[in-house]
Design an enzyme around this catalytic site. Sequence first.
Site, PDB file in Angstrom:
ATOM      1  N   LYS A  70      87.181  49.269  23.617  1.00  0.00           N
ATOM      2  CA  LYS A  70      85.695  49.469  24.290  1.00  0.00           C
ATOM      3  C   LYS A  70      85.959  48.923  25.736  1.00  0.00           C
ATOM      4  CE  LYS A  70      83.471  45.658  22.217  1.00  0.00           C
ATOM      5  NZ  LYS A  70      82.580  45.342  20.894  1.00  0.00           N
ATOM      6  N   ARG A 172      71.617  44.918  14.569  1.00  0.00           N
ATOM      7  CA  ARG A 172      71.793  45.826  15.716  1.00  0.00           C
ATOM      8  C   ARG A 172      71.766  47.125  15.014  1.00  0.00           C
ATOM      9  NH1 ARG A 172      77.052  44.454  19.685  1.00  0.00           N
ATOM     10  NH2 ARG A 172      77.995  45.352  17.861  1.00  0.00           N
ATOM     11  N   TYR A 310      76.111  29.660  51.288  1.00  0.00           N
ATOM     12  CA  TYR A 310      74.667  29.850  51.040  1.00  0.00           C
ATOM     13  C   TYR A 310      73.838  28.516  50.345  1.00  0.00           C
ATOM     14  CZ  TYR A 310      75.069  34.631  52.071  1.00  0.00           C
ATOM     15  OH  TYR A 310      75.424  36.090  52.607  1.00  0.00           O
ATOM     16  N   MET A 374      79.028  37.738  47.871  1.00  0.00           N
ATOM     17  CA  MET A 374      79.173  39.099  47.320  1.00  0.00           C
ATOM     18  C   MET A 374      80.509  39.541  47.252  1.00  0.00           C
ATOM     19  SD  MET A 374      77.579  42.814  48.348  1.00  0.00           S
ATOM     20  CE  MET A 374      75.761  42.056  48.445  1.00  0.00           C
TER      21      MET A 374
HETATM   22  C1  LIG Z   1      83.547  44.589  20.029  1.00  0.00           C
HETATM   23  C2  LIG Z   1      83.578  44.950  18.639  1.00  0.00           C
HETATM   24  C3  LIG Z   1      84.634  44.373  17.666  1.00  0.00           C
HETATM   25  C4  LIG Z   1      85.561  43.426  18.208  1.00  0.00           C
HETATM   26  O1  LIG Z   1      85.148  42.008  18.481  1.00  0.00           O
HETATM   27  P1  LIG Z   1      85.915  41.044  18.840  1.00  0.00           P
HETATM   28  O2  LIG Z   1      85.082  39.673  18.714  1.00  0.00           O
HETATM   29  O3  LIG Z   1      86.434  41.511  20.290  1.00  0.00           O
HETATM   30  O4  LIG Z   1      87.292  40.897  18.114  1.00  0.00           O
HETATM   31  C5  LIG Z   1      84.683  44.969  16.273  1.00  0.00           C
HETATM   32  N1  LIG Z   1      83.571  45.655  15.969  1.00  0.00           N
HETATM   33  C6  LIG Z   1      82.653  45.866  16.663  1.00  0.00           C
HETATM   34  C7  LIG Z   1      81.395  46.860  16.036  1.00  0.00           C
HETATM   35  C8  LIG Z   1      82.428  45.617  17.956  1.00  0.00           C
HETATM   36  O5  LIG Z   1      81.354  46.080  18.767  1.00  0.00           O
END
Ligand SMILES: *Cc1c(COP(=O)(O)O)cnc(C)c1O
Length: 459
Positions: A70, A172, A310, A374
């Site tokens: 992802k 979640r 800054y 930036m």
């Molecule tokens: C991101 C994610 C993982 C992987 O998690 P890591 O801590 O990077 O191993 C596994 N399952 C779900 C549902 C996730 O969102």
Amino acid sequence: MSTDVSNTASRSASNAAILAANYARALSVYPGQVIVDLKALRDNMRTLVARVSRDLQPGQHAPEVMGVVKADGYGHGLIPSALAALAGGATWLGTAQPYEALRLRAAGIDSSRCHILTWLTSAPTTRFADLITANIDISVGSIDSLDAVAFAARALGKPARVHVKVDTGFGRNGFTPAGFSAALERLQQYASEGVIDVIGQWSHLAVADSPDVPEFVEATDRQIQQFHEFTKRMSEAGLAPQIRHLANTAATLNRPEIRFELVRPGIGLYGYEPDPAMGDSQTYGLQPAMTLQAQLGTVKTVEEGHGISYGRTYLTPHNTSTAIVPLGYADGIMRSASGFDMQGARHIDKPGGPVRVETNKGARVLNVSGRVCMDQFIIDVKGDAAELGVREGDTVTLFGPGRGLEFAEPTADDWAKAAGTISYEIMTGIGARVPRLYRNAYEVLFSSDIAKLDEKSLI
Ligand SMILES: *Cc1c(COP(=O)(O)O)cnc(C)c1O
């Protein structure tokens, strides 16, 4: 024979020249680069696969491993990360966003090669028909999404492969225990109609990365208990899942009892442990795959007491030199990694993010001095740049594999510490405008896979 050898030699020589030209071009296009070592990615996946394949009970099959890719492969690039994970033995890929799952299939990673699961859907807007057509497994964790998936599958005349997401305490996505009876009824109805195949049952852990905190270990135990109860309810409803999966990287490494049929490591693939409390990469035989580097802008001498950037949060403690690193918060260099060294009454001393700089007295770790801007930040060279041999155009490393203190190379964990965050945010936050370059493609990937990559990104 001899002609074969010389052909091979000249081919690899011309290949090396092409890769060098790609690197030179990248530096002329943008003054910072992400360099990903595909061999490290492949080897990390091999390490994870080996880890879940040992200490099996008699008759137990080794769990399969999903490479979680992802967020553009945690910032490493979606397609290259996926291909390296497959080269290392992953048989599943996972993405939160459906469009990334579709991109994997569109790149030619087809269903004969691996399963792909996607999980962040929304009933009215997700193109479920496209997912089903592309043989992508779909997570369902609400009645609305289940209805939408079934509707799309019915219209297509092709059953959807679904993984039932259950909320075991993460809070979640997924069905809660209270809402599960209604979900089971609907699942039974769609399964008997033949519009869905219930493939999996899955959930996510909240605190598996804190094996040192007893309260968190108990919370994980409760999640596991809940997970088993959900499985029981599915089985009693005639919907026993073929594939159960719960383990992220932390649980893949530390909780052998919940590997079930599939594990879902993400951060481990990229070479990091989920939390420094668990140790570091080396503890688990992992190697960070990403290097972030940049070429210095202006290098100059400044006098003691000079305000830097800054807000004047850094006043040079001595006569010194400063150098511009041309990456800023628009590139994902977090402003919270700014460095403060205020002299006098308002004294605050907070080192900024670390940068490895080669000098003619060896490599040194210098720090962000003053506020991150930036497009750039400033480092106090802590000495005379001319004497140290530090020059405009020099390549410096913000983080890399972390080859030990002697090599003075920071890791994404060091940046996470400086910015008050986690390595995940450091790596995924690197801006899209920073080019991604790939090492070792020819060592790791089939030529048919290399053809799926942007040729100019190979170095
Ligand atoms: C991101 C994610 C993982 C992987 O998690 P890591 O801590 O990077 O191993 C596994 N399952 C779900 C549902 C996730 O969102």
